[in-house]
Write a protein that holds these residues in place. Structure first.
Motif, PDB file in Angstrom:
ATOM      1  N   SER A  23       0.831  -1.210   0.000  1.00  0.00           N
ATOM      2  CA  SER A  23       0.000   0.000   0.000  1.00  0.00           C
ATOM      3  C   SER A  23       0.862   1.256   0.000  1.00  0.00           C
ATOM      4  O   SER A  23       0.595   2.213  -0.742  1.00  0.00           O
ATOM      5  N   LEU A  24       1.910   1.262   0.825  1.00  0.00           N
ATOM      6  CA  LEU A  24       2.781   2.434   0.909  1.00  0.00           C
ATOM      7  C   LEU A  24       3.463   2.699  -0.431  1.00  0.00           C
ATOM      8  O   LEU A  24       3.495   3.838  -0.912  1.00  0.00           O
ATOM      9  N   THR A  25       3.999   1.653  -1.037  1.00  0.00           N
ATOM     10  CA  THR A  25       4.668   1.802  -2.335  1.00  0.00           C
ATOM     11  C   THR A  25       3.689   2.280  -3.394  1.00  0.00           C
ATOM     12  O   THR A  25       4.021   3.148  -4.220  1.00  0.00           O
ATOM     13  N   ALA A  26       2.490   1.722  -3.387  1.00  0.00           N
ATOM     14  CA  ALA A  26       1.501   2.084  -4.397  1.00  0.00           C
ATOM     15  C   ALA A  26       1.080   3.546  -4.263  1.00  0.00           C
ATOM     16  O   ALA A  26       0.993   4.273  -5.261  1.00  0.00           O
ATOM     17  N   PHE A  27       0.831   3.999  -3.025  1.00  0.00           N
ATOM     18  CA  PHE A  27       0.387   5.383  -2.831  1.00  0.00           C
ATOM     19  C   PHE A  27       1.508   6.390  -3.093  1.00  0.00           C
ATOM     20  O   PHE A  27       1.246   7.488  -3.595  1.00  0.00           O
ATOM     21  N   LEU A  28       2.746   6.030  -2.764  1.00  0.00           N
ATOM     22  CA  LEU A  28       3.850   6.969  -2.922  1.00  0.00           C
ATOM     23  C   LEU A  28       4.325   7.092  -4.371  1.00  0.00           C
ATOM     24  O   LEU A  28       4.724   8.180  -4.811  1.00  0.00           O
ATOM     25  N   PHE A  29       4.297   5.984  -5.129  1.00  0.00           N
ATOM     26  CA  PHE A  29       4.907   5.987  -6.451  1.00  0.00           C
ATOM     27  C   PHE A  29       3.903   5.769  -7.589  1.00  0.00           C
ATOM     28  O   PHE A  29       3.895   6.518  -8.562  1.00  0.00           O
ATOM     29  N   ILE A  30       3.061   4.747  -7.455  1.00  0.00           N
ATOM     30  CA  ILE A  30       2.202   4.379  -8.577  1.00  0.00           C
ATOM     31  C   ILE A  30       1.083   5.385  -8.786  1.00  0.00           C
ATOM     32  O   ILE A  30       0.828   5.822  -9.919  1.00  0.00           O
ATOM     33  N   LEU A  31       0.394   5.771  -7.730  1.00  0.00           N
ATOM     34  CA  LEU A  31      -0.733   6.691  -7.877  1.00  0.00           C
ATOM     35  C   LEU A  31      -0.322   8.041  -8.483  1.00  0.00           C
ATOM     36  O   LEU A  31      -0.979   8.518  -9.422  1.00  0.00           O
ATOM     37  N   PRO A  32       0.751   8.681  -8.013  1.00  0.00           N
ATOM     38  CA  PRO A  32       1.143   9.954  -8.648  1.00  0.00           C
ATOM     39  C   PRO A  32       1.499   9.813 -10.122  1.00  0.00           C
ATOM     40  O   PRO A  32       1.268  10.742 -10.910  1.00  0.00           O
ATOM     41  N   LEU A  33       2.059   8.673 -10.521  1.00  0.00           N
ATOM     42  CA  LEU A  33       2.417   8.468 -11.924  1.00  0.00           C
ATOM     43  C   LEU A  33       1.203   8.148 -12.784  1.00  0.00           C
ATOM     44  O   LEU A  33       1.267   8.258 -14.016  1.00  0.00           O
TER      45      LEU A  33
END
Length: 463
Positions: free
Chosen positions: A182-192
């Motif tokens: 979840s942390l990786t997804a919110f920090l990197f994937i969602l903004p991209l």
């Protein structure tokens, strides 16, 4: 070229003459195709592309190779050993290459430049809508698989950093799999994923290629010089049943599926000719076959029947070379998720606008709000499903069945419709052979899709 009647019922769904974001985003990341207005204004041949033959081979290989590589050793185990796995891949490769050639032929006949537009033009509205829905579901499922892969690799890396023993549980909350994904997804994937355009495609493509080749190299090296603590399971030499062989087909379909990207690649070539394209896809598939076979054979022989659906999970956490491979895979997936999401979002956007009967250029004002909402819903759903479906093998099995639709069913339907639309009073023997081959493709694809769907319903859900 034989004359083909093209269905021109786009207007029934309110489609504009501009292909819009949907067509642009479904191109391969490395393909440089100018908009139609720019091509018409350019000097020389207005339809001439810029991609060389070698460049086209690289792009197709890049579109083919990906995260599905990690599941190939398990596919060899499912198929019943090395001999069965090789025979299955070699047999399917003929149909995979022919599907790519058929799509190029139909692209020329229909004068369309993306996969779904070719299917729509050649096969009609209903098949075109089904194709776009299949693309949306396929990209959605692939995004789930990407998040699971991130979790698989992070588990091993965190185990080393936290100095936890292999398979230990009850660690700190910040090492929990659900939290790290979840942390990786919110920090990197969602903004991209939120922006409208993709400015990092070429870097993601290069990173994906480097990571794939590195993973294959490490798996081969680890087979030749294995670590002492690695103990292989039973090495199968024959399939348990014929159905076991067929169960490996979804993984192969998922791995070799590059057909959705192939149409814009073909149209971007300097010489978009069927004969040249046949050489391009043959060379590309042979290269991909070598990579997948090297990974599948060596990974399977290293661990035998005990191999994990994600082969990198079978290696010790403290192995430095494998840890680098895990980092490559994470970086590759972090940049690949937004690209797949863009493709799926573009298809959903196109379906919505046609359903509403609103042309693309007349709906610019609401585009941003709708794009953010679509992105958030897509992101949250894929994340939730990835958190509660930890087995990547099950996800690849389902989306591999959808990949069979793009490899077999839709190309087969296009071939049948294209030949039936030819204006010839006397049908030669080759005409009947091609129609029969189209029927064979559709039947084979329907079998693979039906089998994977049945397995998902009656085996996984009822287990």
């Amino acid at each position: 070229m034989a004359q083909v009647s093209i269905n021109s019922d786009y207007g029934e769904w309110g489609s504009s003459t501009d292909a819009g974001e949907r067509a642009r985003l479904l191109q391969s990341p490395c393909v440089d195709m100018a908009p139609k207005s720019d091509r018409e204004a350019s000097a020389g041949d207005p339809d001439r592309g810029t991609t060389s033959t070698l460049g086209a081979i690289f792009i197709v290989v890049n579109a083919c190779l990906g995260a599905g590589l990690l599941n190939f050793p398990a596919a060899f185990s499912t198929a019943g050993g090395v001999a069965a796995g090789i025979a299955l891949q070699m047999g399917m490769l003929v149909f995979i290459i022919s599907g790519l050639v058929i799509l190029a032929y139909c692209s020329q006949a229909s004068n369309e430049r993306t996969y779904q537009e070719v299917v729509w033009a050649v096969c009609g509205k209903l098949t075109g809508v089904l194709c776009e829905v299949a693309i949306a579901v396929y990209t959605f499922g692939t995004c789930i698989a990407f998040l699971i892969i991130i979790g698989d690799q992070q588990d091993k890396i965190i185990a080393v950093m936290a100095k936890e023993p292999e398979g230990a549980s009850g660690g700190p909350w910040y090492t929990d799999r659900k939290f790290t994904i979840s942390l990786t997804a919110f920090l990197f994937i969602l903004p991209l994923s939120i922006p409208r355009e993709i400015g990092f495609q070429k870097y993601a493509s290069f990173l994906s290629v480097v990571g794939t080749w590195y993973v294959t190299t490490i798996i081969i090296i680890k087979y030749i010089w294995p670590d002492k603590e690695m103990r292989p399971g039973d090495i199968l030499t024959r399939p348990a049943s014929w159905m076991a062989v067929f169960n490996a087909m979804p993984t192969i379909c998922f791995g070799f599926q590059c057909h959705v990207s192939s149409v814009p690649v073909f149209n971007s070539m300097r010489r978009p000719e069927i004969k040249t394209w046949g050489g391009v896809v043959t060379a590309a598939m042979v290269i991909a076959l070598a990579v997948y076979m090297g990974t599948g054979i060596c990974g399977f022989l290293t661990f035998g029947a005990a191999v994990d659906p994600d082969v990198l999970r079978s290696y010790p956490s403290e192995d430095v070379a494998v840890a680098v491979a895990r980092a490559f895979i994470i970086l590759s997936v972090l940049t690949s998720y937004p690209i797949l999401h863009f493709c799926g979002r573009a298809v959903v956007e196109g379906l919505w606008l046609r359903y509403k009967g609103t042309p693309v250029e007349e709906d610019v004002g609401r585009e941003r709000r709708r794009r953010v909402l679509q992105t958030l819903v897509w992101f949250l759903l894929t994340l939730l499903l990835a958190l509660f479906i930890p087995d990547i093998g099950k996800v690849i099995s389902v989306i591999g069945g959808l990949a069979a639709c793009f490899i077999f069913i839709f190309p087969g339907l296009c071939l049948i419709q294209a030949k039936l639309s030819e204006i010839e009073e006397v049908k030669p023997a080759s005409w009947w052979a091609l129609v029969s081959y189209g029927v064979l493709l559709v039947t084979l694809g329907a079998f693979i899709f039906g089998q994977t769907t049945a397995n998902a319903i009656f085996v996984d859900l009822l287990a």
